[in-house]
Scaffold this motif. Structure first.
Motif, PDB file in Angstrom:
ATOM      1  N   GLY A  35       0.808  -1.216   0.000  1.00 14.63           N
ATOM      2  CA  GLY A  35       0.000   0.000   0.000  1.00 14.63           C
ATOM      3  C   GLY A  35       0.835   1.257   0.000  1.00 14.63           C
ATOM      4  O   GLY A  35       2.073   1.206   0.011  1.00 14.63           O
ATOM      5  N   TRP A  36       0.145   2.382  -0.011  1.00 14.72           N
ATOM      6  CA  TRP A  36       0.767   3.709   0.054  1.00 14.72           C
ATOM      7  C   TRP A  36       0.089   4.532   1.143  1.00 14.72           C
ATOM      8  O   TRP A  36      -1.144   4.566   1.228  1.00 14.72           O
ATOM      9  CB  TRP A  36       0.627   4.447  -1.279  1.00 14.72           C
ATOM     10  CG  TRP A  36       1.426   3.859  -2.389  1.00 14.72           C
ATOM     11  CD1 TRP A  36       1.020   2.909  -3.289  1.00 14.72           C
ATOM     12  CD2 TRP A  36       2.772   4.187  -2.740  1.00 14.72           C
ATOM     13  NE1 TRP A  36       2.037   2.621  -4.158  1.00 14.72           N
ATOM     14  CE2 TRP A  36       3.129   3.397  -3.849  1.00 14.72           C
ATOM     15  CE3 TRP A  36       3.719   5.070  -2.232  1.00 14.72           C
ATOM     16  CZ2 TRP A  36       4.379   3.465  -4.452  1.00 14.72           C
ATOM     17  CZ3 TRP A  36       4.965   5.143  -2.838  1.00 14.72           C
ATOM     18  CH2 TRP A  36       5.286   4.349  -3.933  1.00 14.72           C
ATOM     19  N   PRO A  88      -3.038  20.678  -4.852  1.00 13.91           N
ATOM     20  CA  PRO A  88      -2.069  21.105  -3.834  1.00 13.91           C
ATOM     21  C   PRO A  88      -2.187  20.298  -2.533  1.00 13.91           C
ATOM     22  O   PRO A  88      -1.182  20.049  -1.868  1.00 13.91           O
ATOM     23  CB  PRO A  88      -2.417  22.580  -3.628  1.00 13.91           C
ATOM     24  CG  PRO A  88      -2.980  23.007  -4.942  1.00 13.91           C
ATOM     25  CD  PRO A  88      -3.745  21.823  -5.448  1.00 13.91           C
ATOM     26  N   GLU A  89      -3.384  19.886  -2.187  1.00 12.12           N
ATOM     27  CA  GLU A  89      -3.576  19.118  -0.951  1.00 12.12           C
ATOM     28  C   GLU A  89      -3.038  17.693  -1.039  1.00 12.12           C
ATOM     29  O   GLU A  89      -3.035  16.962  -0.044  1.00 12.12           O
ATOM     30  CB  GLU A  89      -5.057  19.098  -0.542  1.00 12.12           C
ATOM     31  CG  GLU A  89      -6.021  18.690  -1.629  1.00 12.12           C
ATOM     32  CD  GLU A  89      -6.657  19.891  -2.335  1.00 12.12           C
ATOM     33  OE1 GLU A  89      -5.931  20.872  -2.632  1.00 12.12           O
ATOM     34  OE2 GLU A  89      -7.864  19.818  -2.602  1.00 12.12           O
ATOM     35  N   ASP A  90      -2.584  17.273  -2.222  1.00 13.36           N
ATOM     36  CA  ASP A  90      -1.912  15.980  -2.362  1.00 13.36           C
ATOM     37  C   ASP A  90      -0.429  16.071  -1.981  1.00 13.36           C
ATOM     38  O   ASP A  90       0.261  15.047  -1.926  1.00 13.36           O
ATOM     39  CB  ASP A  90      -2.027  15.458  -3.796  1.00 13.36           C
ATOM     40  CG  ASP A  90      -3.458  15.124  -4.193  1.00 13.36           C
ATOM     41  OD1 ASP A  90      -3.852  15.486  -5.323  1.00 13.36           O
ATOM     42  OD2 ASP A  90      -4.171  14.521  -3.373  1.00 13.36           O
ATOM     43  N   THR A  91       0.051  17.265  -1.734  1.00 10.27           N
ATOM     44  CA  THR A  91       1.443  17.459  -1.344  1.00 10.27           C
ATOM     45  C   THR A  91       1.735  16.745  -0.030  1.00 10.27           C
ATOM     46  O   THR A  91       1.049  16.976   0.972  1.00 10.27           O
ATOM     47  CB  THR A  91       1.756  18.957  -1.207  1.00 10.27           C
ATOM     48  OG1 THR A  91       1.622  19.580  -2.492  1.00 10.27           O
ATOM     49  CG2 THR A  91       3.169  19.171  -0.682  1.00 10.27           C
ATOM     50  N   ALA A  92       2.726  15.866  -0.055  1.00 10.79           N
ATOM     51  CA  ALA A  92       3.058  15.077   1.134  1.00 10.79           C
ATOM     52  C   ALA A  92       4.270  14.207   0.823  1.00 10.79           C
ATOM     53  O   ALA A  92       4.691  14.099  -0.338  1.00 10.79           O
ATOM     54  CB  ALA A  92       1.891  14.179   1.532  1.00 10.79           C
ATOM     55  N   VAL A  93       4.797  13.581   1.869  1.00  9.79           N
ATOM     56  CA  VAL A  93       5.747  12.484   1.679  1.00  9.79           C
ATOM     57  C   VAL A  93       4.924  11.200   1.545  1.00  9.79           C
ATOM     58  O   VAL A  93       4.065  10.927   2.384  1.00  9.79           O
ATOM     59  CB  VAL A  93       6.737  12.369   2.846  1.00  9.79           C
ATOM     60  CG1 VAL A  93       7.663  11.174   2.635  1.00  9.79           C
ATOM     61  CG2 VAL A  93       7.550  13.657   2.978  1.00  9.79           C
ATOM     62  N   TYR A  94       5.184  10.458   0.486  1.00  3.65           N
ATOM     63  CA  TYR A  94       4.447   9.224   0.213  1.00  3.65           C
ATOM     64  C   TYR A  94       5.317   8.021   0.576  1.00  3.65           C
ATOM     65  O   TYR A  94       6.472   7.923   0.149  1.00  3.65           O
ATOM     66  CB  TYR A  94       4.050   9.165  -1.261  1.00  3.65           C
ATOM     67  CG  TYR A  94       2.879  10.059  -1.591  1.00  3.65           C
ATOM     68  CD1 TYR A  94       3.011  11.451  -1.576  1.00  3.65           C
ATOM     69  CD2 TYR A  94       1.621   9.534  -1.889  1.00  3.65           C
ATOM     70  CE1 TYR A  94       1.934  12.277  -1.856  1.00  3.65           C
ATOM     71  CE2 TYR A  94       0.537  10.347  -2.183  1.00  3.65           C
ATOM     72  CZ  TYR A  94       0.706  11.718  -2.157  1.00  3.65           C
ATOM     73  OH  TYR A  94      -0.372  12.539  -2.433  1.00  3.65           O
TER      74      TYR A  94
END
Length: 123
Positions: A35-36, A88-94
């Motif tokens: 998963g992610w 922009p709200e997808d910005t993150a460390v994955y």
């Protein structure tokens, strides 16, 4: 020992696409659900998607459903996350994880974590 190696992160503009890959090293890949997860600064960690070991079952967070697609290639020992219409709200460390991908999947179901890859969506 299972090792999860992420790649494919980067900087994109809103509306663009990005594809993350996770290579699983050291074990029989086909035995594991993968998963992610993601974590943005100041926010709680969030499950994004997972796929079971056969590839027949996948789950998505409501925030990404219809935009993200998870897939796996058991011959290549890899799992991909295709991310379209990025916001922009997808910005993150994955983070790529080994996880039990069932109806109750969450970070308590994670057995192994990758190191993470940064995704930044900004104009």
């Amino acid at each position: 020992q299972l090792q999860l190696v992420e790649s494919g992160g980067g900087l994109v503009q809103p509306g663009e696409s990005l594809r993350l890959s996770c290579e699983v090293v050291g074990v029989q890949f086909r035995l594991y659900d993968i998963g992610w997860f993601r974590q943005a600064p100041g926010k709680e960690r969030e499950g994004v998607s997972c796929i079971n070991n056969s590839g027949r079952i996948s789950n998505y967070a409501a925030s990404v459903k219809g935009r993200f697609t998870i897939s796996r290639d058991n011959a290549e020992n890899s799992v991909n996350l295709q991310m379209n219409s990025l916001k922009p709200e997808d910005t993150a460390v994955y983070y790529c994880v080994a996880i039990l991908c069932d109806a109750n999947w969450n970070d308590n179901s994670v057995d192994f974590w990758g190191q993470g890859t940064q995704v930044t969506v900004s104009s």
